[in-house]
Design an enzyme around this catalytic site. Structure first.
Site, PDB file in Angstrom:
ATOM      1  N   SER A 123      82.171  69.268  57.093  1.00  0.00           N
ATOM      2  CA  SER A 123      83.512  68.870  56.676  1.00  0.00           C
ATOM      3  C   SER A 123      83.565  68.723  55.154  1.00  0.00           C
ATOM      4  O   SER A 123      83.391  69.697  54.435  1.00  0.00           O
ATOM      5  CB  SER A 123      83.919  67.588  57.408  1.00  0.00           C
ATOM      6  OG  SER A 123      85.265  67.263  57.175  1.00  0.00           O
ATOM      7  N   ASP A 138      92.604  66.358  52.985  1.00  0.00           N
ATOM      8  CA  ASP A 138      92.386  64.915  53.048  1.00  0.00           C
ATOM      9  C   ASP A 138      93.446  64.048  52.381  1.00  0.00           C
ATOM     10  O   ASP A 138      94.084  64.431  51.410  1.00  0.00           O
ATOM     11  CB  ASP A 138      91.035  64.572  52.419  1.00  0.00           C
ATOM     12  CG  ASP A 138      89.872  65.136  53.201  1.00  0.00           C
ATOM     13  OD1 ASP A 138      90.072  65.457  54.390  1.00  0.00           O
ATOM     14  OD2 ASP A 138      88.784  65.263  52.633  1.00  0.00           O
ATOM     15  N   HIS A 160      87.936  72.463  59.436  1.00  0.00           N
ATOM     16  CA  HIS A 160      88.822  71.996  60.517  1.00  0.00           C
ATOM     17  C   HIS A 160      90.067  72.874  60.644  1.00  0.00           C
ATOM     18  O   HIS A 160      91.162  72.377  60.943  1.00  0.00           O
ATOM     19  CB  HIS A 160      89.261  70.543  60.287  1.00  0.00           C
ATOM     20  CG  HIS A 160      88.144  69.570  60.108  1.00  0.00           C
ATOM     21  ND1 HIS A 160      87.276  69.229  61.116  1.00  0.00           N
ATOM     22  CD2 HIS A 160      87.741  68.851  59.017  1.00  0.00           C
ATOM     23  CE1 HIS A 160      86.400  68.344  60.659  1.00  0.00           C
ATOM     24  NE2 HIS A 160      86.652  68.110  59.390  1.00  0.00           N
TER      25      HIS A 160
END
Length: 234
Positions: A123, A138, A160
């Site tokens: 990630s 984010d 993701h």
């Protein structure tokens, strides 16, 4: 020669923490049993560095590694310089990069990895291996001195990655956000990594791991699909 394992995330479907990564890591680190791994925990906003270190130690116990968080060092970069392997955990990419700058880790990590020290991250830990963090997903946004990252993989990474929109969602899809990024940054390449995928970087080549293809987007959202198990020059 660079040797990196960049993973989209810490979980896949309903698997427990880092479980789906264990076969990759067992092969990637087959020659490093008992060796020291410098772990960078800065992305973990909702847990302390101690807690994050323990979580990763427990999850990777079967690999027989000595995992030590960089916050254990008088100077955090001391742990990097003493390590046989470098690992960077997921979480908030802005917080991660900000503290990497504050503790002067970027040059130290870059030098070690370019000299052959294995690097793995998931990630946010994959994101910072790229050229910048400008395709992170984010929040909260904190402000590092620069969005420029390690540039060990000299392109953008979007972990993701999920294609399309959920029913009832009226915000931008991931493709639309990446399209906007490429309008502003038309010379960039963005590697969109779905859940459960990874890139194994060896020198100037990358191999796609996992159950899904990785998508490479360029200007005007031209798509170059990197198939599972394929190897390409980057």
């Amino acid at each position: 020669m660079k040797n990196m394992l960049l993973m989209s995330g810490s979980k896949y479907k309903d698997t427990a923490y880092l479980v789906h990564t264990l076969p990759w890591l067992a092969q990637f680190l087959a020659d490093y049993k008992g060796k020291k791994v410098a772990f960078v925990p800065y992305a973990g906003v909702r847990r302390s560095f101690d807690e994050y270190e323990t979580t990763v130690q427990n999850a990777l116990q079967s690999l027989e590694l000595e995992i030590v968080s960089v916050h254990r060092g008088k100077q955090h970069r001391d742990i990097i310089e003493q390590a046989d392997v470098i690992a960077i955990g997921g979480g908030n990419t802005f917080c991660l990069l900000k503290q990497m700058y504050e503790h002067d880790l970027l040059d130290a990590i870059r030098a070690k990895v370019n000299s052959g020290t294995p690097y793995f991250g998931w990630s946010a830990g994959a994101n910072v291996a790229g050229s910048s963090i400008m395709t992170t997903n984010d929040m909260p946004i904190t402000y590092p001195p620069s969005f420029n990252a390690l540039n060990l993989f000299p392109h953008q990474i979007n972990p993701h990655f999920i294609s399309g929109k959920m029913q009832g969602h009226n915000g931008e899809s991931r493709e639309e956000r990446l399209e906007e990024f490429l309008i502003v940054n038309p010379q960039s390449l963005v590697y969109a990594m779905p859940e459960g995928t990874a890139l194994h970087i060896q020198g100037e080549q990358a191999t796609v791991l996992g159950a899904q293809d990785i998508l490479c987007f360029s200007e005007k959202m031209q798509l170059d699909t990197k198939a599972v198990n394929s190897t390409f020059n980057y």
